[in-house]
Scaffold this motif. Structure first.
Motif, PDB file in Angstrom:
ATOM      1  N   GLU A  41     -12.956  -6.069  -3.304  1.00 45.37           N
ATOM      2  CA  GLU A  41     -13.154  -7.006  -4.411  1.00 45.37           C
ATOM      3  C   GLU A  41     -12.056  -6.882  -5.458  1.00 45.37           C
ATOM      4  O   GLU A  41     -11.793  -7.822  -6.205  1.00 45.37           O
ATOM      5  N   CYS A  42     -11.409  -5.721  -5.508  1.00 44.43           N
ATOM      6  CA  CYS A  42     -10.329  -5.495  -6.478  1.00 44.43           C
ATOM      7  C   CYS A  42      -8.955  -5.818  -5.892  1.00 44.43           C
ATOM      8  O   CYS A  42      -7.941  -5.590  -6.557  1.00 44.43           O
ATOM      9  N   ILE A  49      -7.097   8.606   3.292  1.00 43.85           N
ATOM     10  CA  ILE A  49      -7.016   7.413   4.125  1.00 43.85           C
ATOM     11  C   ILE A  49      -6.074   6.390   3.495  1.00 43.85           C
ATOM     12  O   ILE A  49      -5.790   6.428   2.297  1.00 43.85           O
ATOM     13  N   ALA A  50      -5.607   5.478   4.337  1.00 42.15           N
ATOM     14  CA  ALA A  50      -4.612   4.498   3.909  1.00 42.15           C
ATOM     15  C   ALA A  50      -5.283   3.221   3.422  1.00 42.15           C
ATOM     16  O   ALA A  50      -6.412   2.901   3.802  1.00 42.15           O
ATOM     17  N   HIS A  51      -4.563   2.501   2.591  1.00 46.18           N
ATOM     18  CA  HIS A  51      -4.987   1.157   2.225  1.00 46.18           C
ATOM     19  C   HIS A  51      -3.762   0.275   2.092  1.00 46.18           C
ATOM     20  O   HIS A  51      -2.625   0.755   1.982  1.00 46.18           O
ATOM     21  N   SER A  52      -3.981  -1.004   2.131  1.00 39.30           N
ATOM     22  CA  SER A  52      -2.889  -1.978   2.033  1.00 39.30           C
ATOM     23  C   SER A  52      -3.180  -2.942   0.898  1.00 39.30           C
ATOM     24  O   SER A  52      -4.332  -3.125   0.490  1.00 39.30           O
ATOM     25  N   VAL A  53      -2.123  -3.556   0.392  1.00 34.95           N
ATOM     26  CA  VAL A  53      -2.259  -4.551  -0.669  1.00 34.95           C
ATOM     27  C   VAL A  53      -1.638  -5.853  -0.184  1.00 34.95           C
ATOM     28  O   VAL A  53      -0.719  -5.850   0.643  1.00 34.95           O
ATOM     29  N   ASN A  54      -2.153  -6.939  -0.702  1.00 32.73           N
ATOM     30  CA  ASN A  54      -1.622  -8.258  -0.359  1.00 32.73           C
ATOM     31  C   ASN A  54      -0.360  -8.505  -1.169  1.00 32.73           C
ATOM     32  O   ASN A  54      -0.381  -8.486  -2.390  1.00 32.73           O
ATOM     33  N   ASN A 114      -0.441 -11.001  -3.924  1.00 33.73           N
ATOM     34  CA  ASN A 114      -1.262 -10.717  -5.101  1.00 33.73           C
ATOM     35  C   ASN A 114      -0.406 -10.022  -6.150  1.00 33.73           C
ATOM     36  O   ASN A 114      -0.080  -8.845  -6.038  1.00 33.73           O
ATOM     37  N   GLY A 115      -0.036 -10.756  -7.182  1.00 33.14           N
ATOM     38  CA  GLY A 115       0.824 -10.210  -8.224  1.00 33.14           C
ATOM     39  C   GLY A 115       0.122  -9.282  -9.183  1.00 33.14           C
ATOM     40  O   GLY A 115       0.776  -8.692 -10.050  1.00 33.14           O
ATOM     41  N   VAL A 144      -4.351  -2.002 -10.393  1.00 40.18           N
ATOM     42  CA  VAL A 144      -4.565  -3.433 -10.601  1.00 40.18           C
ATOM     43  C   VAL A 144      -4.722  -3.668 -12.094  1.00 40.18           C
ATOM     44  O   VAL A 144      -5.435  -2.924 -12.772  1.00 40.18           O
ATOM     45  N   GLN A 145      -4.028  -4.672 -12.588  1.00 38.10           N
ATOM     46  CA  GLN A 145      -4.294  -5.129 -13.956  1.00 38.10           C
ATOM     47  C   GLN A 145      -4.811  -6.545 -13.862  1.00 38.10           C
ATOM     48  O   GLN A 145      -4.067  -7.464 -13.522  1.00 38.10           O
TER      49      GLN A 145
END
Length: 436
Positions: free
Chosen positions: A129-130, A186-191, A194-195, A233-234
């Motif tokens: 969601e974030c 664990i790993a995560h990815s960002v879009n 998404n600025g 995230v801001q």
């Protein structure tokens, strides 16, 4: 009856003060709720929690499944920030759930989420969601056979030594982090589109996410620079979020561990975890990079009072004051890229503001030759800083009939044509009347 009236008036008089105490824009006396899987984390992660307390935060600890959990009471939020150190929690207690956490962020409050290999779907959904997606394989870990931390045993190379930091003094402070940061999780990815999401600590090109208990029969879904170890995230409402796949990142053990990155001759007596976590938490909790704009005003050149409206082609001066929170007080913010727009459907004037170095920004310009309802707009968006968006409306009128120039230079040909016609008619009349 008199006593009842007294308590009612006393309560009403206190209500504005209570509202102010819950105000997320006030950086002082902030309350932080920490949700834990186990109270043993209070001691195993005590250095991080003590750093928050030393900076003036009121830290409250609760188990994530506590049946009395609630983020608000009587429509007012009880906390200014939330820390989720409960990766294995399948369901929060009390009135807290996924929607309540998202509403908390949507209301402008801050959030830190730390996961690990036991991360539940609830924690992963909060991250999603974030704007961050954890690896779909719940048992996958980040592995790096080149940028791992050298230890007494060879190990499985899941203890990563990373020094690929974001290049931002606002987010990580002006003091350089020399030692690598230890990461196990664990790993995560960002879009990339998404600025609002920034990768603060990235994995190396040789890293990948895989399950240690099974053979790697196909290319991993996440590998190389696509893996983010720590992201922030801001949101558009200036709420700040930190998401990481390692709860150990905050632990006393990794804070005090000596580190030597594979392939590097340098060995550090202490990892960069404590400095890294402290600095990024300062940013997340608005102790750095938090701006406010006050006293937006304007007036005609040669005057001091703000007019009710302007006339086209008036010369005016515009002022606004911008300050930055230093962690203890508001200090003047100094930048050379703050702009003001004189706006009606689109900006007719775009002017870069000058500053006196003491927080005051100013500019002078002429009102365009267009009348209507305009706005002074300041929209300031800069990496690591809270966004500023403020406006003030002002009408602009045309010239009145008695304010126009009597003779306009560009109309001289028309004036000449009129007088020539009059003179020609006069001579024609004389010739016609007196010529037989």
């Amino acid at each position: 009856m008199k006593n009842l009236c007294f308590f009612f008036i006393f309560g009403v008089s206190l209500f504005p003060l209570l509202c102010f105490s819950f105000n997320p824009e006030s950086p002082l006396d902030r309350r932080v709720l920490v949700l834990l899987d186990d109270f043993s984390l209070k001691s195993s992660h005590s250095i991080f929690f003590n750093s928050l307390k030393s900076r003036g935060f009121n830290v409250e600890f609760k188990l994530a499944d506590d049946p009395s959990l609630s983020l608000q009471r009587y429509g007012q939020y009880l906390y200014d920030a939330l820390i989720l150190f409960s990766p294995s929690t399948e369901r929060f207690g009390g009135s807290l759930d996924l929607a309540a956490v998202i509403d908390f962020v949507d209301s402008g409050h801050d959030l830190i989420v730390a996961a690990d290999a036991s991360a539940s779907d609830l924690i992963k959904n909060v991250a999603t969601e974030c704007g961050v997606d954890f690896d779909e394989d719940s048992s996958a870990m980040v592995i790096d056979h080149k940028s791992y931390a050298i230890s007494g045993t060879e190990g499985d190379h899941t203890l990563i030594a990373s020094d690929d930091f974001i290049q931002s003094d606002v987010v990580l402070g002006k003091t350089k982090i020399d030692a690598p940061v230890l990461f196990k999780g664990i790993a995560h990815s960002v879009n990339a589109a998404n600025g609002l999401v920034l990768k603060v600590l990235s994995a190396s090109s040789s890293a990948y996410s895989a399950n240690l208990a099974s053979k790697l029969l196909r290319p991993p879904l996440l590998s190389g620079s696509a893996i983010s170890l720590v992201s922030v995230v801001q949101a558009r409402n200036n709420a700040r979020i930190m998401i990481t796949g390692s709860l150990d990142l905050f632990s006393n053990r990794l804070f005090r561990t000596a580190v030597q990155k594979a392939g590097s001759p340098f060995k550090f007596e202490k990892s960069g975890n404590e400095q890294f976590v402290t600095e990024i938490s300062k940013w997340v909790f608005h102790e750095r990079g938090h701006l406010k704009a006050v006293d937006l005003r304007h007036h005609k050149v040669g005057e001091t009072d703000e007019p009710a409206m302007y006339r086209i082609k008036d010369n005016l001066k515009f002022y606004v004051e911008i300050y930055e929170w230093s962690g203890k007080s508001w200090e003047p913010f100094v930048a050379d890229d703050v702009q003001v727009q004189f706006y009606m459907m689109s900006p007719y004037v775009l002017k870069t503001l000058s500053t006196d170095g003491k927080g005051l920004y100013h500019a002078s310009f002429m009102v365009p030759d267009i009348y209507g309802v305009f706005q002074f707009k300041v929209d300031y968006h800069r990496l690591g800083y809270t966004s500023l968006s403020l406006s003030k409306q002002i009408p602009v009128r045309p010239f009145r009939h008695n304010e126009y120039e009597r003779f306009i230079t560009t109309a001289f040909p028309y004036y000449g044509a009129s007088f020539t016609t009059m003179a020609g008619f006069f001579f024609f009349s004389i010739v016609y009347l007196y010529n037989k």
